[in-house]
Design a protein around this motif. Structure first.
Motif, mmCIF file in Angstrom:
data_model
loop_
_atom_site.group_PDB
_atom_site.id
_atom_site.type_symbol
_atom_site.label_atom_id
_atom_site.label_comp_id
_atom_site.label_asym_id
_atom_site.label_seq_id
_atom_site.Cartn_x
_atom_site.Cartn_y
_atom_site.Cartn_z
ATOM 1 N N THR A 112 8.673 -5.507 9.226
ATOM 2 C CA THR A 112 8.342 -4.151 8.764
ATOM 3 C C THR A 112 9.575 -3.552 8.098
ATOM 4 O O THR A 112 10.712 -3.922 8.390
ATOM 5 N N ALA A 113 9.304 -2.625 7.177
ATOM 6 C CA ALA A 113 10.396 -1.908 6.510
ATOM 7 C C ALA A 113 10.858 -0.795 7.429
ATOM 8 O O ALA A 113 10.070 -0.251 8.203
ATOM 9 N N PRO A 114 12.151 -0.443 7.375
ATOM 10 C CA PRO A 114 12.625 0.716 8.139
ATOM 11 C C PRO A 114 11.832 1.958 7.725
ATOM 12 O O PRO A 114 11.447 2.087 6.565
ATOM 13 N N ARG B 61 4.782 5.557 10.539
ATOM 14 C CA ARG B 61 4.752 4.173 10.970
ATOM 15 C C ARG B 61 5.558 3.299 10.025
ATOM 16 O O ARG B 61 5.440 3.465 8.806
ATOM 17 N N PRO B 62 6.351 2.349 10.518
ATOM 18 C CA PRO B 62 7.068 1.457 9.601
ATOM 19 C C PRO B 62 6.068 0.639 8.787
ATOM 20 O O PRO B 62 5.027 0.226 9.316
ATOM 21 N N ALA B 63 6.372 0.434 7.520
ATOM 22 C CA ALA B 63 5.435 -0.269 6.634
ATOM 23 C C ALA B 63 5.512 -1.774 6.852
ATOM 24 O O ALA B 63 6.597 -2.344 6.960
ATOM 25 N N ALA B 64 4.339 -2.407 6.896
ATOM 26 C CA ALA B 64 4.283 -3.871 6.998
ATOM 27 C C ALA B 64 4.797 -4.481 5.705
ATOM 28 O O ALA B 64 4.598 -3.931 4.630
ATOM 29 N N LEU B 65 5.452 -5.625 5.836
ATOM 30 C CA LEU B 65 5.970 -6.311 4.649
ATOM 31 C C LEU B 65 5.149 -7.567 4.358
ATOM 32 O O LEU B 65 4.614 -8.204 5.271
#
Lengths: 213, 213
Positions: B179-181, B188-192
């Motif tokens: 996940t992105a910071p 919510r942290p973004a899924a990568l």
């Protein structure tokens, strides 16, 4: 290339080399670019002059083949084209020229076999996201004829019902209101269609990415 | 071409002509084909030697420009290529060379403006039926970054949710599990994600026409 009426196969127009290098092998129509013409003009000229093909429904650039050793002698770069001839056109051909099924090529000169396979791959790919079949089809056709054209060009069987559903949804086909005479088996006369457009367009745009209308 | 991190635009690498003809106008990188190389080798060499770009994630032939009067002097035929440089690569450039937004080109030499517009049209079309965005994206990215890349390359807004849904359905993206910071707004942290493939493939095949598997 065209859909050969008799054998129902995708066919490519080739001429047989009379002289060396590679006498007897088969070549794609082509020749040298004149000083005063661009490549598209040259491609149409070569088709008309060398193999007497005037009726080209679609012509597009394919890859340039530029391996320094692709032909013997002075370096020659081949800028290749995919040209489609529609049904039922059957141009008069010079005696050294013939249509060959793409699936059973004769001994080919130089890298011309690679060029034909490349053209066929491009055509098959474009059948899946464009209306390019307009270039092979007659002006008016039944779904059963169109299915034969797709099967031959793709090299495997497709279902006429699916084909009609997908092309209909994309607005690729327009019913002409005419019907074909009943075949030997009787039954309902087949509805006839035409391609809505007679120039290439991408029919299968990424719906989520369409430009705002 | 690349997605320019700073301005968030699709950008093309150009060099400014020091000498006539057309001194001061901007040109695409290019040069003469050597006797011992094919066109693709030559294109990579020109990018490396002339503008010091080594990191090309995708390179494909575009059209050949062959109008007999396209440049002054001896006839010159331009075989053009679309090359993509991924984020966050930012090659060191020679002083006469710069990235320009494709939507606001400077005064262009000869037919190079036409070539750039042609390349952009091809890129936009391929975004709709292939995975070509792998060539512009970083190795790992959030959907919001990928959306920016698509918007810039297409020239209009697209919706991140639709984009994710369509690319997901086609198997184009693979979650990396990272996940992105969180950004400044928290949440919510973004899924990568990463692109499943790093070579070009048609992702939007005509389902009814798929070869039997």
């Amino acid at each position: 290339m065209r859909h050969a009426g008799g054998t129902g196969e995708l066919a490519v127009l080739l001429w047989q080399r009379a002289l060396d290098p590679q006498a007897g092998a088969w070549s794609l129509p082509g020749g040298l670019l004149h000083e005063d013409e661009d490549l598209t003009t040259s491609a149409r000229r070569q088709l008309a002059e060398k193999v007497d093909v005037q009726e080209v429904s679609h012509l597009e650039q394919l890859s340039v083949f530029s391996d320094p050793r692709r032909v013997p002698g002075p370096r020659t770069i081949a800028s290749t084209f995919l040209g489609l001839v529609p049904l039922p056109a059957d141009p008069q051909l010079p005696p050294d020229t013939a249509w060959h099924p793409v699936s059973a090529l004769p001994e080919m000169a130089f890298d011309h076999g690679t060029v034909v396979r490349h053209a066929r791959t491009r055509l098959a790919a474009k059948l899946s996201y464009t209306n390019i079949a307009f270039g092979l089809a007659p002006d008016e056709f039944s779904m059963s004829t169109l299915r034969e054209i797709y099967c031959a060009a793709l090299g495997y069987q497709v279902d006429a019902t699916n084909l009609q559903r997908v092309l209909g949804r994309r607005g690729v086909l327009t019913p002409t209101g005419n019907t074909a005479p009943s075949g030997r088996t009787g039954g309902r006369p087949a509805a006839l269609y035409r391609f809505t457009d007679s120039t290439l367009r991408v029919t299968d745009e990424f719906a989520a990415l369409r430009p705002p209308s």
